[in-house]
Design an enzyme around this catalytic site. Structure first.
Site, PDB file in Angstrom:
ATOM      1  N   GLU A   1       0.812  -1.224   0.000  1.00  0.00           N
ATOM      2  CA  GLU A   1       0.000   0.000   0.000  1.00  0.00           C
ATOM      3  C   GLU A   1       0.841   1.268   0.000  1.00  0.00           C
ATOM      4  O   GLU A   1       0.638   2.192   0.778  1.00  0.00           O
ATOM      5  CB  GLU A   1      -0.970   0.012   1.190  1.00  0.00           C
ATOM      6  CG  GLU A   1      -2.075  -1.001   1.057  1.00  0.00           C
ATOM      7  CD  GLU A   1      -3.171  -0.833   2.110  1.00  0.00           C
ATOM      8  OE1 GLU A   1      -3.062   0.076   2.968  1.00  0.00           O
ATOM      9  OE2 GLU A   1      -4.125  -1.608   2.093  1.00  0.00           O
TER      10      GLU A   1
ATOM     11  N   GLU B   1      -5.460  -8.380   0.918  1.00  0.00           N
ATOM     12  CA  GLU B   1      -6.271  -7.892   2.038  1.00  0.00           C
ATOM     13  C   GLU B   1      -7.701  -7.665   1.571  1.00  0.00           C
ATOM     14  O   GLU B   1      -7.924  -7.116   0.492  1.00  0.00           O
ATOM     15  CB  GLU B   1      -5.742  -6.566   2.610  1.00  0.00           C
ATOM     16  CG  GLU B   1      -4.422  -6.653   3.332  1.00  0.00           C
ATOM     17  CD  GLU B   1      -3.986  -5.312   3.910  1.00  0.00           C
ATOM     18  OE1 GLU B   1      -4.876  -4.459   4.220  1.00  0.00           O
ATOM     19  OE2 GLU B   1      -2.772  -5.101   4.052  1.00  0.00           O
TER      20      GLU B   1
END
Length: 479
Positions: free
Chosen positions: A170, A378
């Site tokens: 991320e 995720e």
């Protein structure tokens, strides 16, 4: 597409769960570990919800055997975890901390002994504080060599044991918070520095992937990207243009750099006009082209809807970190886009849109644009969970969330997407960065809160047993 029937999940599908070192390990200053930027940042008053930090987190460092036993009981096929860079190199480089390497080797061996595939994330935000102080971390090209040295150390140690590797986690979300919103360390609000740091991170990512080919020739590596597919607020031309702008600036800017070795043309032209474009030196684009990934890790939580934004319009705004529903303001970039509420989609207490169809859209867009395998690294629901007097946690809302999103994965498979696996976020409850411990994601409840580490008891939730059955049936009981 509305399919009359859906094919089953592949027999080797990686049914997994995930975590990150700072959010679960604790032991922040034990066994030779050096401080990370998060260790220092969260000790500053006012930076996190109720002053919560990861000093103890959920004590996975000391309770690893118990946690892996629960993973095996659940039947996990994969477990994604991150390595703490300052646990391996306390000052970012120099002499390796053998105790740190030994901890992760014990974890990997424990997973393999139970038939669980380790998915190792090299960087999940916990930069060594020493490198931040020495040269500004991701703002200086010296980090490229230091990051490569750290990663190669792990490649050499675990090449024969770990097949799946995630390079950067991320980068988009972390650096947006770090250099635009000022809510992650180093708490800066400067768009020029934001794009400069991202460019250096892209070069570091490509450098590490090139090295990976040499040290782990039989492995697979890719970045993990927080993808929120953009929607237009309406069919109006200006809203459609805002949607295109948002997709380029919030998604393709990273993914094109990772997977195509270049930046989106319109976005780069805008930044050159505003004076915010990164310095692209000779050889940079060639390096990006050499470091393309084997797969894309997809972190999906929500879609976002966009409308037009005038040149004097809405700027970037901080998100809801308290769980007080309805408190997230509109956010945007003047002249490009701003977020708009989507009345057609339900939201969580943290105002995140619960949109399983958005996951299917995300997977299809990525598969069509980049033609790479995808791994969901995720996906999960952060909510308030209640521990009953009988030690039961009925998180039926989480089961509904996971069921519908896994159903979207199966539809994407039918659409032609090559999907390697699904790692739910998260296995146990965790420290949710700025949100403290009240925002719970786990299949396993951990008895603690923001101000009291509590007993740290592990208590499986209803979702634990639901996912256990789903894995045993290879997804047949998901929908």
């Amino acid at each position: 597409m509305q399919h009359p029937s859906l094919k089953p999940f592949p027999g080797d599908f990686l049914w997994g769960a995930a975590s990150a070192a700072y959010q679960v390990e604790g032991a922040w200053n034990e066994d030779g570990k050096g401080p990370s930027v998060w260790d220092i940042f969260t000790h500053q008053p006012g930076t996190t919800f109720k002053g919560s930090n990861g000093d103890v987190a959920v004590d996975h460092y000391h309770r690893m055997d118990e946690d892996v036993a629960l993973m095996a009981e659940m039947g996990l096929k994969a477990y994604r975890f991150s390595v703490s860079w300052p646990r391996i190199f306390p000052t970012g480089r120099g002499e390796v901390n053998e105790a740190g390497l030994a901890f992760y080797e014990r974890l990997i061996d424990a997973l393999l002994a139970r038939g669980i595939e380790p998915v190792l994330t090299l960087y999940h935000w916990d930069l060594p504080q020493a490198l931040q102080e020495e040269y500004g971390g991701w703002e200086d090209r010296r980090i490229i060599a230091d990051f490569e040295h750290y990663c190669v150390t792990l490649f050499q140690r675990f090449a024969g044991k770990v097949r799946y590797w995630v390079s950067l986690n991320e980068q988009n979300y972390n650096l947006t918070n770090a250099y635009q919103l000022g809510t992650h360390p180093p708490a800066v609000q400067d768009r020029r520095r934001f794009f400069a740091a991202n460019h250096i991170a892209f070069l570091a990512n490509a450098t590490v992937i090139k090295a990976f080919r040499h040290y782990v020739p039989n492995g697979l590596i890719g970045p993990s990207f927080a993808y929120s597919p953009a929607y237009p607020a309406s069919g109006k031309s200006l809203d459609m243009l805002a949607f295109e702008n948002a997709e380029e600036f919030t998604n393709w800017w990273w993914l094109d750099a990772y997977c195509l070795g270049r930046y989106p043309r319109a976005a780069l032209a805008w930044l050159e006009q505003t004076g915010e474009a990164p310095a692209i030196l000779p050889g940079d684009l060639a390096l990006l082209a050499e470091g393309k990934p084997d797969f894309i890790g997809v972190n999906y939580y929500q879609s976002l809807t966009f409308t037009s934004n005038p040149l004097d319009g809405q700027t970037m705004a901080r998100i809801n970190t308290t769980g007080q529903k309805g408190t997230t303001p509109s956010s945007g970039v003047p002249g490009l886009y701003r977020t708009e509420k989507n009345p057609h989609i339900e939201t969580s207490n943290w105002d995140w849109y619960i949109d399983p169809t958005g996951l299917r859209i995300a997977l299809r867009r990525l598969a069509s644009r980049y033609d790479l395998p995808l791994l969901i690294t995720e996906n999960g629901l952060g909510e308030f969970d209640t521990l009953g007097s009988d030690d039961r946690i009925n998180d039926s809302y989480r089961i509904d969330y996971l069921r519908t999103h896994i159903g979207a994965c199966q539809e994407a498979l039918q659409d032609g997407v090559q999907l390697l696996g699904y790692c739910a976020w998260s296995f146990t409850d965790i420290l949710s960065w700025l949100n403290g411990y009240q925002k719970r994601y786990g299949f396993v409840y951990v008895d603690r809160d923001e101000t009291d580490a509590g007993s740290l008891r592990r208590i499986p939730k209803a979702s634990f047993y639901w996912y256990q059955q789903l894995i045993a049936s290879n997804g047949e009981k998901s929908v």
